[in-house]
Design an enzyme around this catalytic site. Structure first.
Site, PDB file in Angstrom:
ATOM      1  N   GLU A  31      54.500  22.685  -7.669  1.00 17.87           N
ATOM      2  CA  GLU A  31      55.468  21.653  -7.310  1.00 17.87           C
ATOM      3  C   GLU A  31      54.847  20.263  -7.418  1.00 17.87           C
ATOM      4  OE1 GLU A  31      57.949  22.125  -3.894  1.00 17.87           O
ATOM      5  OE2 GLU A  31      57.576  24.282  -3.774  1.00 17.87           O
ATOM      6  N   CYS A  75      65.410  20.388  -2.079  1.00 17.87           N
ATOM      7  CA  CYS A  75      64.481  21.460  -1.731  1.00 17.87           C
ATOM      8  C   CYS A  75      65.293  22.672  -1.318  1.00 17.87           C
ATOM      9  CB  CYS A  75      63.543  21.019  -0.606  1.00 17.87           C
ATOM     10  SG  CYS A  75      62.332  22.278  -0.152  1.00 17.87           S
ATOM     11  N   GLY A  76      65.287  23.715  -2.145  1.00 17.80           N
ATOM     12  CA  GLY A  76      66.118  24.883  -1.887  1.00 17.80           C
ATOM     13  C   GLY A  76      65.728  25.651  -0.639  1.00 17.80           C
ATOM     14  N   ASN A  77      64.430  25.942  -0.487  1.00 20.73           N
ATOM     15  CA  ASN A  77      63.987  26.608   0.744  1.00 20.73           C
ATOM     16  C   ASN A  77      64.170  25.694   1.942  1.00 20.73           C
ATOM     17  OD1 ASN A  77      63.100  29.109  -0.401  1.00 20.73           O
ATOM     18  ND2 ASN A  77      61.260  28.082  -1.153  1.00 20.73           N
ATOM     19  N   ASN A 135      57.151  28.933   1.826  1.00 19.20           N
ATOM     20  CA  ASN A 135      57.247  27.496   1.528  1.00 19.20           C
ATOM     21  C   ASN A 135      57.452  26.812   2.874  1.00 19.20           C
ATOM     22  OD1 ASN A 135      59.570  25.605  -0.606  1.00 19.20           O
ATOM     23  ND2 ASN A 135      57.618  25.005   0.243  1.00 19.20           N
ATOM     24  N   ASN A 188      58.684  20.035 -11.368  1.00 18.29           N
ATOM     25  CA  ASN A 188      58.195  21.261 -10.756  1.00 18.29           C
ATOM     26  C   ASN A 188      58.004  22.256 -11.889  1.00 18.29           C
ATOM     27  OD1 ASN A 188      58.544  20.523  -7.813  1.00 18.29           O
ATOM     28  ND2 ASN A 188      60.624  20.223  -8.571  1.00 18.29           N
ATOM     29  N   GLY A 198      63.040  26.049  -7.698  1.00 18.55           N
ATOM     30  CA  GLY A 198      62.345  26.642  -8.834  1.00 18.55           C
ATOM     31  C   GLY A 198      62.933  27.995  -9.213  1.00 18.55           C
ATOM     32  N   ASN A 252      66.410  18.169  -8.504  1.00 24.01           N
ATOM     33  CA  ASN A 252      65.052  17.728  -8.814  1.00 24.01           C
ATOM     34  C   ASN A 252      64.666  18.347 -10.157  1.00 24.01           C
ATOM     35  OD1 ASN A 252      64.862  20.364  -7.912  1.00 24.01           O
ATOM     36  ND2 ASN A 252      63.345  19.978  -6.355  1.00 24.01           N
ATOM     37  N   CYS A 282      59.401  28.436  -4.093  1.00 22.42           N
ATOM     38  CA  CYS A 282      60.147  27.220  -4.424  1.00 22.42           C
ATOM     39  C   CYS A 282      61.579  27.637  -4.685  1.00 22.42           C
ATOM     40  CB  CYS A 282      59.540  26.525  -5.649  1.00 22.42           C
ATOM     41  SG  CYS A 282      60.435  25.038  -6.174  1.00 22.42           S
ATOM     42  N   HIS A 298      62.820  20.281 -13.276  1.00 23.32           N
ATOM     43  CA  HIS A 298      62.035  21.506 -13.446  1.00 23.32           C
ATOM     44  C   HIS A 298      61.694  21.745 -14.908  1.00 23.32           C
ATOM     45  CE1 HIS A 298      62.412  23.271  -9.374  1.00 23.32           C
ATOM     46  NE2 HIS A 298      63.485  22.505  -9.341  1.00 23.32           N
TER      47      HIS A 298
END
Length: 287
Positions: free
Chosen positions: A211, A75-77, A13, A193, A223, A160, A220, A162
């Site tokens: 996404e 955004c986790g990554n 990502n 997402n 995700g 965010n 993600c 999902h």
């Protein structure tokens, strides 16, 4: 105007990271799309800005924008890459835990080493109005119509929105159709997402994510958190789960409602560069 940037990725990502600690974020939506274009710009799934914290309890703030120029709440990554970027910039020591502020609120990050980060992603949110998702009450399964096809989904926010769909075959061509449709489904007021998850066993999931604002990505982070949280709430996985995505594997740990969810995984520096912001943009990239 020339813009200095760092290119990074979290298990595929990929991100462009801008240092805005001492400057105002310089780009509008059209310029973000130009920078994100993989043919004529630098290319990224998301753009990240590192800025001064707005919340006095946090060390820094980070902004998130999708490749289509739209803002994102989390955004986790990306937050892992922000932490690793701060370490390279001298703002975060290995082993140190700090709070950083995202558009959706604070999270805590800790560097395990220069390229491995653990993040307290907060508690998953299942209340429909807070996702936001159009449903009367929270449930583990929602039956919805997706362009004429009946579909069972889970819905959750990790900062965010999902949509999570269980599947026995991540190679099913039907997912190519469902991903974009779920990302823009009208029941999700802000889009979603769309994650398609295969449960290997109680400690291992496989996942693909389409996404919102970016399309299919190699990984993600939110995700992975969302898929684990939805299946955990259904009683289908244990408290500690590995989530395998096309770009690599993340470790997700959650003890259940009332507890924070933890994500750990790598953050990789690729290169630094300078990009000249174009004076004129192609019509396809303008608002």
């Amino acid at each position: 105007m020339t813009l200095h940037f760092s290119k990074m990725h979290g298990i595929g990502n990929d991100f462009v990271v801008l240092d805005c600690r001492h400057a105002v974020f310089p780009l509008n939506a059209a310029q973000i799309r130009a920078l994100g274009d993989r043919h004529t710009g630098v290319g990224f799934d998301q753009l990240l800005s590192v800025e001064k914290a707005r919340d006095p309890t946090c060390a820094f703030y980070y902004g998130v924008w999708n490749a289509d120029g739209s803002p994102s709440g989390q955004c986790g990554n990306g937050v892992r890459c922000v932490a690793a970027w701060l370490h390279r910039a001298g703002g975060l020591a290995i082993g140190e835990t700090v709070r950083v502020e995202s558009p959706s609120g604070p999270v805590a990050v800790r560097l395990i080493d220069a390229n491995e980060v653990i993040v307290d992603m907060g508690e998953p949110v299942f209340e429909p109005v807070r996702i936001p998702f159009d449903a009367a009450t929270a449930a583990t399964h929602y039956a919805i119509d997706v362009n004429g096809t009946a579909q069972q989904i889970g819905a959750v926010s990790m900062g965010n929105p999902h949509a999570v769909v269980s599947t026995n075959d991540l190679r099913d061509p039907e997912l190519e159709r469902l991903g974009p449709l779920l990302s823009t489904h009208p029941l999700f007021a802000d889009g979603s997402n769309a994650g398609f998850v295969h449960r290997v066993d109680r400690g291992h999931l496989q996942l693909r994510v389409h996404e919102r604002g970016a399309g299919w990505t190699l990984a993600c982070g939110t995700g992975a958190c969302a898929a684990m949280a939805v299946l955990h709430l259904r009683g289908e996985v244990d408290d500690s789960v590995q989530v395998s995505l096309p770009g690599g594997t993340l470790q997700i740990d959650w003890a259940g409602p009332g507890q924070p969810l933890w994500m750990s995984g790598p953050a990789t520096f690729v290169f630094e560069g300078d990009w000249s912001i174009p004076a004129a943009l192609p019509s396809s990239l303008r608002s």
